[in-house]
Design a protein around this motif. Sequence first.
Motif, mmCIF file in Angstrom:
data_model
loop_
_atom_site.group_PDB
_atom_site.id
_atom_site.type_symbol
_atom_site.label_atom_id
_atom_site.label_comp_id
_atom_site.label_asym_id
_atom_site.label_seq_id
_atom_site.Cartn_x
_atom_site.Cartn_y
_atom_site.Cartn_z
ATOM 1 N N ALA A 44 0.839 -1.199 0.000
ATOM 2 C CA ALA A 44 0.000 0.000 0.000
ATOM 3 C C ALA A 44 0.874 1.249 0.000
ATOM 4 N N ASP A 45 0.422 2.306 -0.707
ATOM 5 C CA ASP A 45 1.204 3.544 -0.708
ATOM 6 C C ASP A 45 0.631 4.540 0.295
ATOM 7 N N TYR A 46 1.245 5.717 0.336
ATOM 8 C CA TYR A 46 0.982 6.666 1.429
ATOM 9 C C TYR A 46 -0.270 7.519 1.267
ATOM 10 N N GLN A 47 -1.013 7.403 0.181
ATOM 11 C CA GLN A 47 -2.033 8.398 -0.123
ATOM 12 C C GLN A 47 -3.129 8.518 0.938
ATOM 13 N N ARG A 48 -3.608 7.399 1.456
ATOM 14 C CA ARG A 48 -4.667 7.470 2.470
ATOM 15 C C ARG A 48 -4.153 8.122 3.769
ATOM 16 N N LEU A 49 -2.946 7.770 4.157
ATOM 17 C CA LEU A 49 -2.377 8.356 5.367
ATOM 18 C C LEU A 49 -2.054 9.837 5.159
ATOM 19 N N GLU A 50 -1.673 10.195 3.948
ATOM 20 C CA GLU A 50 -1.430 11.607 3.640
ATOM 21 C C GLU A 50 -2.718 12.414 3.797
ATOM 22 N N PHE A 51 -3.818 11.873 3.286
ATOM 23 C CA PHE A 51 -5.126 12.528 3.412
ATOM 24 C C PHE A 51 -5.438 12.813 4.882
ATOM 25 N N LEU A 52 -5.202 11.838 5.734
ATOM 26 C CA LEU A 52 -5.480 11.993 7.158
ATOM 27 C C LEU A 52 -4.497 12.958 7.811
ATOM 28 N N GLY A 53 -3.208 12.781 7.503
ATOM 29 C CA GLY A 53 -2.187 13.616 8.121
ATOM 30 C C GLY A 53 -2.325 15.079 7.788
ATOM 31 N N ASP A 54 -2.790 15.373 6.579
ATOM 32 C CA ASP A 54 -3.008 16.759 6.172
ATOM 33 C C ASP A 54 -3.991 17.450 7.113
ATOM 34 N N LEU A 80 -1.498 30.147 8.717
ATOM 35 C CA LEU A 80 -1.788 28.712 8.641
ATOM 36 C C LEU A 80 -1.423 28.163 7.271
ATOM 37 N N ASN A 81 -1.859 28.847 6.221
ATOM 38 C CA ASN A 81 -1.585 28.367 4.871
ATOM 39 C C ASN A 81 -0.089 28.266 4.599
ATOM 40 N N ALA A 82 0.677 29.217 5.127
ATOM 41 C CA ALA A 82 2.128 29.177 4.934
ATOM 42 C C ALA A 82 2.756 28.032 5.718
ATOM 43 N N LEU A 83 2.272 27.799 6.932
ATOM 44 C CA LEU A 83 2.893 26.807 7.815
ATOM 45 C C LEU A 83 2.589 25.363 7.412
ATOM 46 N N VAL A 84 1.465 25.138 6.751
ATOM 47 C CA VAL A 84 1.113 23.765 6.355
ATOM 48 C C VAL A 84 1.286 23.542 4.858
ATOM 49 N N SER A 85 1.887 24.496 4.159
ATOM 50 C CA SER A 85 2.063 24.373 2.713
ATOM 51 C C SER A 85 2.981 23.210 2.369
ATOM 52 N N GLY A 86 2.893 22.769 1.125
ATOM 53 C CA GLY A 86 3.746 21.679 0.678
ATOM 54 C C GLY A 86 5.218 22.012 0.797
ATOM 55 N N LEU A 166 -3.596 35.958 -0.658
ATOM 56 C CA LEU A 166 -4.884 35.514 -1.197
ATOM 57 C C LEU A 166 -4.681 34.454 -2.282
ATOM 58 N N GLN A 167 -3.657 34.631 -3.099
ATOM 59 C CA GLN A 167 -3.377 33.637 -4.129
ATOM 60 C C GLN A 167 -3.013 32.295 -3.491
ATOM 61 N N GLU A 168 -2.199 32.332 -2.418
ATOM 62 C CA GLU A 168 -1.846 31.102 -1.706
ATOM 63 C C GLU A 168 -3.068 30.470 -1.058
ATOM 64 N N TRP A 169 -3.926 31.312 -0.495
ATOM 65 C CA TRP A 169 -5.159 30.805 0.133
ATOM 66 C C TRP A 169 -6.008 30.077 -0.895
ATOM 67 N N ALA A 170 -6.163 30.686 -2.075
ATOM 68 C CA ALA A 170 -6.977 30.075 -3.125
ATOM 69 C C ALA A 170 -6.377 28.739 -3.565
ATOM 70 N N ALA A 171 -5.063 28.718 -3.768
ATOM 71 C CA ALA A 171 -4.401 27.477 -4.189
ATOM 72 C C ALA A 171 -4.509 26.412 -3.111
ATOM 73 N N GLY A 172 -4.295 26.822 -1.867
ATOM 74 C CA GLY A 172 -4.337 25.879 -0.757
ATOM 75 C C GLY A 172 -5.713 25.293 -0.515
ATOM 76 N N ASN A 173 -6.743 26.033 -0.904
ATOM 77 C CA ASN A 173 -8.114 25.565 -0.722
ATOM 78 C C ASN A 173 -8.746 25.080 -2.023
ATOM 79 N N ARG A 174 -7.889 24.859 -3.025
ATOM 80 C CA ARG A 174 -8.325 24.331 -4.331
ATOM 81 C C ARG A 174 -9.449 25.171 -4.942
ATOM 82 N N ARG A 175 -9.237 26.484 -4.902
ATOM 83 C CA ARG A 175 -10.190 27.429 -5.487
ATOM 84 C C ARG A 175 -9.587 28.052 -6.746
ATOM 85 N N ALA A 176 -10.458 28.657 -7.550
ATOM 86 C CA ALA A 176 -9.975 29.391 -8.712
ATOM 87 C C ALA A 176 -9.134 30.576 -8.257
ATOM 88 N N MET A 177 -8.220 31.024 -9.121
ATOM 89 C CA MET A 177 -7.382 32.165 -8.774
ATOM 90 C C MET A 177 -8.220 33.445 -8.679
#
Length: 229
Positions: A44-54, A80-86, A166-177
């Motif tokens: 199994a790969d990490y995707q499910r645990l990544e979803f939870l860990g996020d 928050l968006n900066a601290l949890v960013s990829g 605001l651009q980071e917020w939109a990207a982080g929340n999977r919103r349009a720019m």
Amino acid sequence: MSSLPEETREWLERTGFTVSDPKLWLEALTHGSFNGGAANTAEADYQRLEFLGDRVLGLSVASWLYNAHEAPEGRLSQRLNALVSGSTCARIARSIGLPEHIRLGKQAREDGGADSDNILGDVMEALIGASFVENGYDKTRDCVYRLWEAELVGDSGKAKHPKSALQEWAAGNRRAMPKYEVVERTGPDHAARFTVRVSVHNVGEAEGVASSKGEAEKRAAQAFLEEYG
């Protein structure tokens, strides 16, 4: 099925994680390429645990920010968006020596996958997810605080320009720019007043007024973050 290497287990425990079920941590460290992209594989790969860990990471950091600062919601969201960013997750991953423990397919490793911000960030979140499954929220939150200590007390997200935030917020929340438009211009050239509206599709809009278009955009972005961020 593979077993968790002893050196990896020792590394995890030195890092601050408590390992009881090696299979869970092996999953957290396994990239999809390790299985050759095969479905229903025993590895199994990490995707499910990544979803939870996020989600666990977001809650942990949001709680810390709430208790540590009296800032308004928009500013808290910005940090928050900066601290949890990829990119932040990847930076933490490198600092603890994570790259050498990721399980990658041969091609992905040759392509530099072990130093990819996307992969490192995802695996970092997967480790947080594994910790949550095994040890619960409180222990995992405390581990996050130890690993993120320098970031939490540093300047991540503190002084970012509102339009960038605001651009980071939109990207982080999977919103349009965000989209900006001048909706009104009044006064003579030497004393003009611009009203700018910023909107994010399916979220909302806000306006800012200033003597220049750029400053009006900045104020509109700040107003949007305070309202919806």
